[in-house]
Design an enzyme around this catalytic site. Structure first.
Site, PDB file in Angstrom:
ATOM      1  N   GLN A  22      -0.636  -4.957  -3.785  1.00  0.00           N
ATOM      2  CA  GLN A  22      -1.301  -6.122  -3.197  1.00  0.00           C
ATOM      3  C   GLN A  22      -2.095  -6.910  -4.228  1.00  0.00           C
ATOM      4  OE1 GLN A  22      -1.189  -7.577  -0.184  1.00  0.00           O
ATOM      5  NE2 GLN A  22       0.313  -6.078   0.515  1.00  0.00           N
ATOM      6  N   HIS A  49      -7.004  -3.747   4.472  1.00  0.00           N
ATOM      7  CA  HIS A  49      -6.729  -2.724   5.486  1.00  0.00           C
ATOM      8  C   HIS A  49      -8.083  -2.166   5.902  1.00  0.00           C
ATOM      9  CE1 HIS A  49      -4.922   0.467   7.693  1.00  0.00           C
ATOM     10  NE2 HIS A  49      -4.978   1.405   6.765  1.00  0.00           N
ATOM     11  N   SER A  63      29.800  -7.212  15.615  1.00  0.00           N
ATOM     12  CA  SER A  63      30.929  -7.260  16.551  1.00  0.00           C
ATOM     13  C   SER A  63      30.475  -6.842  17.948  1.00  0.00           C
ATOM     14  CB  SER A  63      32.020  -6.298  16.068  1.00  0.00           C
ATOM     15  OG  SER A  63      31.511  -4.969  16.072  1.00  0.00           O
TER      16      SER A  63
HETATM   17  N1  LIG Z   1       0.938  -1.720  -0.593  1.00  0.00           N
HETATM   18  C1  LIG Z   1       0.978  -2.704   0.321  1.00  0.00           C
HETATM   19  O1  LIG Z   1       1.899  -3.509   0.357  1.00  0.00           O
HETATM   20  C2  LIG Z   1      -0.131  -2.889   1.304  1.00  0.00           C
HETATM   21  C3  LIG Z   1      -1.396  -2.409   1.031  1.00  0.00           C
HETATM   22  N2  LIG Z   1      -2.438  -2.743   1.839  1.00  0.00           N
HETATM   23  C4  LIG Z   1      -3.767  -2.300   1.476  1.00  0.00           C
HETATM   24  O2  LIG Z   1      -4.112  -2.869   0.202  1.00  0.00           O
HETATM   25  C5  LIG Z   1      -4.979  -1.989  -0.495  1.00  0.00           C
HETATM   26  C6  LIG Z   1      -4.387  -1.718  -1.879  1.00  0.00           C
HETATM   27  O3  LIG Z   1      -3.210  -0.981  -1.729  1.00  0.00           O
HETATM   28  P1  LIG Z   1      -2.015  -1.051  -2.799  1.00  0.00           P
HETATM   29  O4  LIG Z   1      -1.858  -2.435  -3.287  1.00  0.00           O
HETATM   30  O5  LIG Z   1      -0.864  -0.369  -2.151  1.00  0.00           O
HETATM   31  O6  LIG Z   1      -2.587  -0.156  -3.975  1.00  0.00           O
HETATM   32  P2  LIG Z   1      -1.837   0.293  -5.310  1.00  0.00           P
HETATM   33  O7  LIG Z   1      -1.832   1.774  -5.332  1.00  0.00           O
HETATM   34  O8  LIG Z   1      -0.534  -0.414  -5.440  1.00  0.00           O
HETATM   35  O9  LIG Z   1      -2.777  -0.271  -6.463  1.00  0.00           O
HETATM   36  C7  LIG Z   1      -4.005   0.243  -6.722  1.00  0.00           C
HETATM   37  C8  LIG Z   1      -4.687  -0.455  -7.874  1.00  0.00           C
HETATM   38  O10 LIG Z   1      -5.993   0.094  -7.967  1.00  0.00           O
HETATM   39  C9  LIG Z   1      -6.232   0.506  -9.306  1.00  0.00           C
HETATM   40  N3  LIG Z   1      -7.126   1.656  -9.291  1.00  0.00           N
HETATM   41  C10 LIG Z   1      -6.885   2.887  -8.781  1.00  0.00           C
HETATM   42  N4  LIG Z   1      -7.967   3.668  -8.918  1.00  0.00           N
HETATM   43  C11 LIG Z   1      -8.904   2.907  -9.518  1.00  0.00           C
HETATM   44  C12 LIG Z   1     -10.242   3.141  -9.934  1.00  0.00           C
HETATM   45  N5  LIG Z   1     -10.819   4.323  -9.751  1.00  0.00           N
HETATM   46  N6  LIG Z   1     -10.922   2.128 -10.524  1.00  0.00           N
HETATM   47  C13 LIG Z   1     -10.334   0.940 -10.725  1.00  0.00           C
HETATM   48  N7  LIG Z   1      -9.074   0.638 -10.361  1.00  0.00           N
HETATM   49  C14 LIG Z   1      -8.370   1.631  -9.759  1.00  0.00           C
HETATM   50  C15 LIG Z   1      -4.866   0.839  -9.870  1.00  0.00           C
HETATM   51  O11 LIG Z   1      -4.925   0.713 -11.277  1.00  0.00           O
HETATM   52  P3  LIG Z   1      -4.386   1.834 -12.328  1.00  0.00           P
HETATM   53  O12 LIG Z   1      -3.155   1.234 -12.929  1.00  0.00           O
HETATM   54  O13 LIG Z   1      -5.517   1.935 -13.293  1.00  0.00           O
HETATM   55  O14 LIG Z   1      -4.133   3.088 -11.543  1.00  0.00           O
HETATM   56  C16 LIG Z   1      -4.032  -0.260  -9.218  1.00  0.00           C
HETATM   57  O15 LIG Z   1      -4.131  -1.447  -9.950  1.00  0.00           O
HETATM   58  C17 LIG Z   1      -5.130  -0.757   0.382  1.00  0.00           C
HETATM   59  O16 LIG Z   1      -6.266  -0.942   1.179  1.00  0.00           O
HETATM   60  C18 LIG Z   1      -3.880  -0.793   1.266  1.00  0.00           C
HETATM   61  O17 LIG Z   1      -4.008  -0.138   2.498  1.00  0.00           O
HETATM   62  C19 LIG Z   1      -2.292  -3.564   2.926  1.00  0.00           C
HETATM   63  C20 LIG Z   1      -1.057  -4.068   3.238  1.00  0.00           C
HETATM   64  C21 LIG Z   1       0.131  -3.687   2.526  1.00  0.00           C
END
Ligand SMILES: NC(=O)C1=CN([C@@H]2O[C@H](COP(=O)(O)OP(=O)(O)OC[C@H]3O[C@@H](n4cnc5c(N)ncnc54)[C@H](OP(=O)(O)O)[C@@H]3O)[C@@H](O)[C@H]2O)C=CC1
Ligand SMILES: CC[C@](O)(C(C)=O)C(=O)O
Length: 329
Positions: A28, A107, A251
């Site tokens: 996201q 979310h 179909s």
């Molecule tokens: N995936 C989706 O399509 C959807 C997601 N959501 C919601 O969106 C939100 C994000 O989900 P999503 O996009 O799937 O997440 P991702 O797992 O794809 O991405 C997470 C990001 O957070 C970073 N991160 C993880 N841990 C830390 C930390 N301790 N400090 C700083 N950065 C950190 C990661 O960077 P690094 O590379 O450093 O790990 C990465 O850039 C959630 O609330 C989810 O429920 C809602 C609708 C759909």
């Protein structure tokens, strides 16, 4: 009847002169940040050093640690994995929050289940695209948008909804339609949808179909095309024109089989199980299990993830997709 919000109902000027920190640059994060930037919004990215940091910089963003992002931003969109949000919020966001700032989520998990409790003087709202992040970006670049939900949990400034709608417009959601809801409704319906239908339900249906054909002696490649590959093409028709459009294109033999056999696959027992899954979500049982699973370093999640990656459908599919150059790998 719900109220729908479209481009004409949302005003991007509520984000004008403001800095939006997108915290997290994963599925996201990258999509929302890039769409917002193209909508003229000032975006910085909050991260820890690592893979995403490098990517966000390559994509031309200013990237800072989460503490700095929280201090500099007017609007903080938390796009970290749900299971990490509470810790990062506590360590790197809460200490810097000031009156009038806006906390956004995509979310409702952490707010609804009480893992994050923001102070009363900040706005807390949600803009939840109803789409995987990569499609949030792809559909926007094609001139469209994915639907979204907005919700306001706390309105300290009196502008929380206007800001959420402006943000929804910035990422393209008001092109498709945005519904106002509550954190509770978004959280429960989203968890239910992904478990019972979109991810859990569909994956099990696809594997069960594949296994039935392969166990009966049919070629795995044929089973893959039939049960997984063609699913996308069938769902594309549903996306464009509902079940009727899909049934118009297939179909009459397939349509008759659809009516006769579909209800034998999704039975009353399946529906009763769906109702049970929903109850467990509503009562917080699923959230509790997921939180505890993470505290234990995900033993169950990791074991199942590994065995799912080794399912024969994955090996056959990888081989077949190699020949399809138009599919993004
Ligand atoms: N995936 C989706 O399509 C959807 C997601 N959501 C919601 O969106 C939100 C994000 O989900 P999503 O996009 O799937 O997440 P991702 O797992 O794809 O991405 C997470 C990001 O957070 C970073 N991160 C993880 N841990 C830390 C930390 N301790 N400090 C700083 N950065 C950190 C990661 O960077 P690094 O590379 O450093 O790990 C990465 O850039 C959630 O609330 C989810 O429920 C809602 C609708 C759909
Ligand atoms: C269907 C899964 C989802 O809810 C989504 C893409 O909307 C998610 O949380 O990733």
């Amino acid at each position: 009847m719900v109220t729908m919000y479209y481009d004409k109902d949302a005003d991007l000027s509520f984000l004008q002169g403001k800095t939006v920190a997108v915290v997290g640059y994963g599925s996201q994060g990258h999509a929302q940040a890039q769409n917002l930037r193209e909508s003229g919004v000032k975006v910085i990215i909050g991260l820890r050093p690592g893979k995403s940091w490098k990517q966000a910089e390559e994509d031309g963003f200013e990237v800072v640690n989460v503490d700095e992002a929280a201090q500099r931003a007017d609007v903080i969109q938390i796009l970290l994995p749900d299971e990490r949000q509470a810790q990062v919020y506590q360590d790197s966001i809460a200490p810097y929050l000031r009156a009038g700032q806006v906390l956004l989520f995509s979310h409702g998990f952490n707010i609804h289940f009480g893992q994050i409790v923001p102070p009363a003087d900040v706005d807390v709202a949600m803009v939840a695209p109803k789409s995987p992040g990569h499609l949030v970006r792809r559909v926007y670049t094609e001139g469209g948008g994915v639907p979204g939900l907005v919700a306001v949990h706390q309105d300290a400034t009196g502008n929380a909804k206007n800001i959420a709608l402006a943000y929804a417009k910035g990422i393209g959601c008001t092109r498709a339609g945005v519904i106002e809801t509550s954190f509770r409704e978004e959280t429960e319906t989203d968890l239910f949808g992904e478990q019972a239908v979109l991810c859990g339900g569909v994956s099990e249906l696809v594997k069960a179909g594949f296994e039935t054909l392969v166990n009966a002696g049919y070629e795995p490649e044929i089973a893959y095309f039939e049960c997984l590959h063609e699913l996308k093409l069938i769902v594309d028709l549903m996306y464009e024109g509902g079940l009727s459009r899909m049934r118009y294109s297939i179909s009459d033999t397939a349509e008759y089989g659809d009516y006769m056999s579909g209800p034998r696959v999704v039975t009353d027992a399946t529906k009763a199980e769906m109702a049970k899954i929903l109850k467990e979500i509503q009562q917080g049982q699923f959230a509790k299990n997921w939180i505890i699973e993470n505290q234990a370093n995900r033993p169950v999640f990791n074991a199942i993830r590994q065995s799912e990656r080794n399912h024969p459908i994955e090996e056959v599919g990888a081989r077949l997709r190699e020949m399809m150059s138009w599919i993004k790998k």
